[in-house]
Design an enzyme around this catalytic site. Structure first.
Site, PDB file in Angstrom:
ATOM      1  N   ASN A  77       0.872  -1.178   0.000  1.00 46.59           N
ATOM      2  CA  ASN A  77       0.000   0.000   0.000  1.00 46.59           C
ATOM      3  C   ASN A  77       0.907   1.225   0.000  1.00 46.59           C
ATOM      4  O   ASN A  77       1.506   1.545   1.019  1.00 46.59           O
ATOM      5  CB  ASN A  77      -0.901  -0.040   1.243  1.00 46.59           C
ATOM      6  CG  ASN A  77      -1.758   1.207   1.376  1.00 46.59           C
ATOM      7  OD1 ASN A  77      -1.778   2.052   0.486  1.00 46.59           O
ATOM      8  ND2 ASN A  77      -2.456   1.316   2.495  1.00 46.59           N
ATOM      9  N   LYS A  86       0.142   4.256  -0.246  1.00 45.64           N
ATOM     10  CA  LYS A  86      -0.475   5.438   0.378  1.00 45.64           C
ATOM     11  C   LYS A  86      -0.226   6.675  -0.489  1.00 45.64           C
ATOM     12  O   LYS A  86      -0.179   6.548  -1.715  1.00 45.64           O
ATOM     13  CB  LYS A  86       0.027   5.584   1.818  1.00 45.64           C
ATOM     14  CG  LYS A  86      -0.224   4.310   2.638  1.00 45.64           C
ATOM     15  CD  LYS A  86       0.002   4.456   4.110  1.00 45.64           C
ATOM     16  CE  LYS A  86      -0.252   3.115   4.796  1.00 45.64           C
ATOM     17  NZ  LYS A  86      -0.077   3.176   6.255  1.00 45.64           N
ATOM     18  N   HIS A 109      -9.548   0.829   5.156  1.00 51.45           N
ATOM     19  CA  HIS A 109      -8.267   1.101   5.815  1.00 51.45           C
ATOM     20  C   HIS A 109      -8.488   2.041   7.002  1.00 51.45           C
ATOM     21  O   HIS A 109      -9.321   2.941   6.944  1.00 51.45           O
ATOM     22  CB  HIS A 109      -7.289   1.722   4.813  1.00 51.45           C
ATOM     23  CG  HIS A 109      -5.883   1.701   5.318  1.00 51.45           C
ATOM     24  ND1 HIS A 109      -5.427   2.603   6.255  1.00 51.45           N
ATOM     25  CD2 HIS A 109      -4.856   0.862   5.071  1.00 51.45           C
ATOM     26  CE1 HIS A 109      -4.159   2.317   6.540  1.00 51.45           C
ATOM     27  NE2 HIS A 109      -3.788   1.264   5.836  1.00 51.45           N
ATOM     28  N   GLU A 124      -6.856   4.444   8.051  1.00 45.97           N
ATOM     29  CA  GLU A 124      -6.672   5.869   7.745  1.00 45.97           C
ATOM     30  C   GLU A 124      -7.949   6.452   7.155  1.00 45.97           C
ATOM     31  O   GLU A 124      -8.299   7.597   7.420  1.00 45.97           O
ATOM     32  CB  GLU A 124      -5.466   6.042   6.810  1.00 45.97           C
ATOM     33  CG  GLU A 124      -4.160   5.842   7.576  1.00 45.97           C
ATOM     34  CD  GLU A 124      -3.023   5.273   6.765  1.00 45.97           C
ATOM     35  OE1 GLU A 124      -3.050   5.336   5.524  1.00 45.97           O
ATOM     36  OE2 GLU A 124      -2.079   4.736   7.400  1.00 45.97           O
ATOM     37  N   GLY A 184       2.647   2.101  10.872  1.00 44.45           N
ATOM     38  CA  GLY A 184       3.586   3.216  10.776  1.00 44.45           C
ATOM     39  C   GLY A 184       4.317   3.530  12.059  1.00 44.45           C
ATOM     40  O   GLY A 184       4.980   4.559  12.177  1.00 44.45           O
ATOM     41  N   SER A 193       3.584  -2.320  10.244  1.00 43.89           N
ATOM     42  CA  SER A 193       5.035  -2.401  10.439  1.00 43.89           C
ATOM     43  C   SER A 193       5.632  -3.748  10.034  1.00 43.89           C
ATOM     44  O   SER A 193       6.534  -4.255  10.696  1.00 43.89           O
ATOM     45  CB  SER A 193       5.400  -2.054  11.893  1.00 43.89           C
ATOM     46  OG  SER A 193       5.018  -0.722  12.191  1.00 43.89           O
ATOM     47  N   GLY A 208       2.990  -1.138   4.294  1.00 43.86           N
ATOM     48  CA  GLY A 208       3.030   0.287   3.981  1.00 43.86           C
ATOM     49  C   GLY A 208       4.453   0.716   3.684  1.00 43.86           C
ATOM     50  O   GLY A 208       4.973   0.511   2.590  1.00 43.86           O
TER      51      GLY A 208
HETATM   52  P1  13P Z   1       3.159   0.261   7.668  1.00 45.02           P
HETATM   53  O1  13P Z   1       3.672  -0.999   7.059  1.00 45.02           O
HETATM   54  O2  13P Z   1       3.902   1.483   7.228  1.00 45.02           O
HETATM   55  O3  13P Z   1       3.023   0.143   9.160  1.00 45.02           O
HETATM   56  O4  13P Z   1       1.663   0.480   7.096  1.00 45.02           O
HETATM   57  C1  13P Z   1       0.758  -0.561   7.169  1.00 45.02           C
HETATM   58  C2  13P Z   1      -0.457  -0.209   6.414  1.00 45.02           C
HETATM   59  O5  13P Z   1      -1.219   0.652   6.790  1.00 45.02           O
HETATM   60  C3  13P Z   1      -0.701  -0.915   5.146  1.00 45.02           C
HETATM   61  O6  13P Z   1      -1.994  -0.685   4.680  1.00 45.02           O
END
Ligand code: 13P
Length: 252
Positions: free
Chosen positions: A9, A11, A95, A97, A173, A213, A234
């Site tokens: 992803n 983002k 998601h 977010e 994250g 993560s 991510g």
């Molecule tokens: P991270 O791998 O940066 O923690 O993000 C995970 C995520 O939200 C994937 O959709």
């Protein structure tokens, strides 16, 4: 048997040319990856460029969102059929977010799930609890609600195109990944819930990804868990080498 899926992803990162550069490097790095479905989810504006790059490769394309209407006066939105037209095989919905920053409800996410099914597009359906919910012992209630309402009305046939992604909000994250045991415990709960809501076959066939993560140094332990069928990545998906190492995970 569930084919593992490793999905990146991206983002809100990468211009069109940067996205193409990343996927070109990734194409080389994962060219020999077999028995794993590799997915990348760039921003909307880079979808068609990335789609052209991955033509005839073992990488498939996902969008990061969709709107649950096919057309009309919905300024700024993108319909599932347009994502398919742009070369997508999947769209990510639910998601954290989008739930947190954009206030998306379980009901709205459910509308998207139905729209994706109607457009014959795969769904990567995200769920996950916050730290506060986990610490207040509300984790399983929250996950149950997200799954029950998010997938409401989807029949067994539609579930064949749904991939569930468990992403604990506190692990996204933050560099704080769930332990192998924490991930397995929740994934087993989710599989049992799918059995309760559907049947044994749906529970056994549905892939459940872990996200939060995921890095080259923790993917192997996570992928060794019996109910972890892949990863939604991510930060580490923005570097071709790191993502390729995750794609080439080793079950311990
Ligand atoms: P991270 O791998 O940066 O923690 O993000 C995970 C995520 O939200 C994937 O959709």
């Amino acid at each position: 048997m569930r084919t593992p899926m490793i999905a990146g992803n991206w983002k809100l990162h990468k211009t069109c040319s940067e996205a193409v550069e990343l996927v070109e490097a990734l194409k080389q790095a994962v060219a020999d990856a077999a028995d794993v479905e590799v997915v990348v989810a760039p921003v909307f504006t880079a979808l068609t460029s990335v789609a052209a790059s991955i033509d005839n490769s073992n990488i498939t394309l996902a969008a990061q969102n969709c709107y649950p209407q096919e057309s009309g006066a919905f300024t700024g939105e993108v319909a599932p059929s347009l994502l398919k037209d742009a070369g997508c095989s999947y769209a990510i919905i639910g998601h954290s977010e989008r739930r947190q920053i954009f206030g998306e409800s379980d009901e709205f996410i459910n509308q998207k799930a139905h729209a994706l099914a109607a457009a014959d597009l795969g769904t990567i359906f995200c769920i996950g609890e916050t730290l506060e919910e986990r610490e207040a012992d509300r984790m399983y209630d929250v996950l149950r609600r997200q799954v029950r309402l998010g997938l409401k009305g989807l029949d067994t046939a539609a579930m064949a195109s749904v991939v569930v992604a468990y992403e604990p909000v506190w692990a996204i994250g933050t560099g704080k990944t769930a332990t192998n045991e924490q991930a397995q415990e929740v994934h087993a709960f989710l599989r049992a819930l799918l059995k309760e809501l559907y049947d044994e076959n749906v529970a056994a066939a549905t892939r459940i990804l872990y996200g939060g993560s995921v890095k080259p140094d923790n993917v192997d332990g996570l992928m060794t868990q019996p109910d972890v069928d892949g990863a939604l990545v991510g930060g580490a998906s923005l570097k071709a080498d790191d993502f390729a190492r995750i794609v080439n995970f080793q079950s311990l």
